[in-house]
Design a protein around this motif. Sequence first.
Motif, mmCIF file in Angstrom:
data_model
loop_
_atom_site.group_PDB
_atom_site.id
_atom_site.type_symbol
_atom_site.label_atom_id
_atom_site.label_comp_id
_atom_site.label_asym_id
_atom_site.label_seq_id
_atom_site.Cartn_x
_atom_site.Cartn_y
_atom_site.Cartn_z
ATOM 1 N N ASP A 146 0.936 -1.064 -0.010
ATOM 2 C CA ASP A 146 0.049 -0.188 0.230
ATOM 3 C C ASP A 146 0.663 1.086 0.015
ATOM 4 O O ASP A 146 1.910 1.296 0.583
ATOM 5 N N HIS A 147 0.354 2.378 -0.530
ATOM 6 C CA HIS A 147 0.797 3.854 -0.459
ATOM 7 C C HIS A 147 -0.202 4.653 -1.000
ATOM 8 O O HIS A 147 -1.388 4.137 -1.194
ATOM 9 N N ASN A 179 3.267 5.484 2.729
ATOM 10 C CA ASN A 179 1.908 4.950 3.043
ATOM 11 C C ASN A 179 1.407 5.301 4.274
ATOM 12 O O ASN A 179 2.088 5.238 5.334
ATOM 13 N N VAL A 180 0.102 5.761 4.463
ATOM 14 C CA VAL A 180 -0.453 6.227 5.770
ATOM 15 C C VAL A 180 -1.108 4.998 6.251
ATOM 16 O O VAL A 180 -2.056 4.449 5.861
ATOM 17 N N ASN A 181 -0.399 4.644 7.386
ATOM 18 C CA ASN A 181 -0.803 3.505 8.209
ATOM 19 C C ASN A 181 -1.620 3.787 9.479
ATOM 20 O O ASN A 181 -1.208 4.628 10.427
ATOM 21 N N SER A 182 -3.072 3.641 9.525
ATOM 22 C CA SER A 182 -3.743 3.810 10.714
ATOM 23 C C SER A 182 -4.546 2.726 10.990
ATOM 24 O O SER A 182 -5.555 2.500 11.635
ATOM 25 N N LYS A 183 -3.979 1.587 10.667
ATOM 26 C CA LYS A 183 -4.496 0.148 11.151
ATOM 27 C C LYS A 183 -4.060 -0.296 12.554
ATOM 28 O O LYS A 183 -3.057 -0.793 12.691
ATOM 29 N N SER A 184 -5.006 0.277 13.586
ATOM 30 C CA SER A 184 -4.552 -0.148 14.955
ATOM 31 C C SER A 184 -4.823 -1.693 15.264
ATOM 32 O O SER A 184 -5.818 -1.849 14.656
ATOM 33 N N LEU A 216 1.306 -1.175 18.172
ATOM 34 C CA LEU A 216 0.166 -0.752 18.333
ATOM 35 C C LEU A 216 -0.596 -0.548 16.706
ATOM 36 O O LEU A 216 -1.619 -1.006 16.542
ATOM 37 N N ILE A 259 -3.449 7.647 16.327
ATOM 38 C CA ILE A 259 -2.743 6.143 16.120
ATOM 39 C C ILE A 259 -2.580 6.020 14.546
ATOM 40 O O ILE A 259 -3.499 5.187 14.115
ATOM 41 N N PHE A 260 -1.675 6.522 14.049
ATOM 42 C CA PHE A 260 -1.396 6.372 12.659
ATOM 43 C C PHE A 260 0.155 6.765 12.323
ATOM 44 O O PHE A 260 0.764 7.394 13.185
ATOM 45 N N ASN A 261 0.671 6.183 11.576
ATOM 46 C CA ASN A 261 2.254 6.637 11.128
ATOM 47 C C ASN A 261 2.414 6.352 9.605
ATOM 48 O O ASN A 261 1.572 5.712 8.949
ATOM 49 N N ASN A 302 4.643 4.792 6.613
ATOM 50 C CA ASN A 302 5.639 3.860 6.284
ATOM 51 C C ASN A 302 6.155 4.036 4.976
ATOM 52 O O ASN A 302 5.603 4.600 3.870
#
Lengths: 239, 239
Positions: free
Chosen positions: A169-170, A233-238, B165, B229-231, B233
């Motif tokens: 993903d990105h 990639n914005v990772n917001s999968k908690s 997380l 709660i995101f970051n 990648n």
Amino acid sequence: MSTTNSIINQNILILGTGAVGQALAGKLLSLGHQVNIGTRNVKESLSRTEKDNWGNSGIGLWIKENPTANLINFDDIGRGFDLIINALSGQAVLSVLSGISTEVLDNKIMIDISNPLDFSKGFPPSLSICNDTSLGEQIQAEFPFLKIVKALNTISNPIMVNPKLLEGDHTVFVSGNEADAKSFVSLMLKSFGWEESQIFDLGDITTCRGTEMFLPLWVRMFGKLGSPIFNINVNSKSK
Amino acid sequence: MSTTNSIINQNILILGTGAVGQALAGKLLSLGHQVNIGTRNVKESLSRTEKDNWGNSGIGLWIKENPTANLINFDDIGRGFDLIINALSGQAVLSVLSGISTEVLDNKIMIDISNPLDFSKGFPPSLSICNDTSLGEQIQAEFPFLKIVKALNTISNPIMVNPKLLEGDHTVFVSGNEADAKSFVSLMLKSFGWEESQIFDLGDITTCRGTEMFLPLWVRMFGKLGSPIFNINVNSKSK
């Protein structure tokens, strides 16, 4: 302007003859659109047949290889485009747009890919404007009859038009004041291969301060990775 | 200073009593380190027992819940720390450091998490310095005997100290002039749960212009996602 799910046979004006403009033009031709590329001086542009230091084709060479694209003087640009793409260098944008007839631009959607990069002190560049304003906002303020959608300005040309080049993903960010214009641009992005879930609508045009100010991080990642074939990639999968 | 694979029982000084300092302090206590938290006035700090508007504990309340942490006046800070963590607000950093004895800081590794955020015009903040300089560079220039490693400044507190997380990959950037200091900080990051592959060494301290200027994009993503709660990648996996 079509807002259905498929965008076909659009008449598109690209401003800028550099690597970004060429990448977009090539993709749009391959998708069956009519592609017009605006330049200051067609004759001079056609004479640029060398590759530059980055390995990019001069626009003269590119046009030879892509003869269905229409190279056109800024002064001769007519009305009737479905979409305008700003792929000019950040330093040139405002002066070039000032030289184009208001009738051409009136009420048009413009994808703004430009960044206010200042290479006057070499590489890495700094930004010529930032923080309390942005190039996207300045264009929108000076040309209020344009519907500016900032997009793709955080991504290298090859990935802009072929997001599937990267595995996993990105994200592509969009910023703009007009919901209908953003919807249209999203459809165009999807026709390039972007998934709905990869398109991150940040909000109004002021949010492109964020994406333009991302460039100083991009150029340093590029410096370290040694290749422009990357994206965030914005990772917001908690969990 | 240990540069082996495990960092144990370090004597750590955290500057800053806010949410970032508390998150780091709690994690470092849980890892068995000695945690000292510097503040302007211990008595005044201990009186702060309310939660703030963001739901963060006042440092007085936090210390009650974490009595093994040592709250200490800036004026009383002694020598002998293995690591200093700068979790001060960007506006306060230079003046606070100027008030601390040079002997305390001499030859010390400092993780600089601070960002030059300017909230004077409300939310979203702008940056008080950027583009041609950065806070990390200014600290390094004013205190050349410190080994500054900029890190974690692009990430919300909960994820800084608990990267797991988030499901899937994401990135922490480090910038600094000293390779040994960056190696030490990388070991510390790994003890927090970061994987080697998630740590992106951008280069020298000037590269933190990139990570500090990422904040305007971070705050707008936060505004849209409604959660910290995101970051991001860095995806460079070409097909």
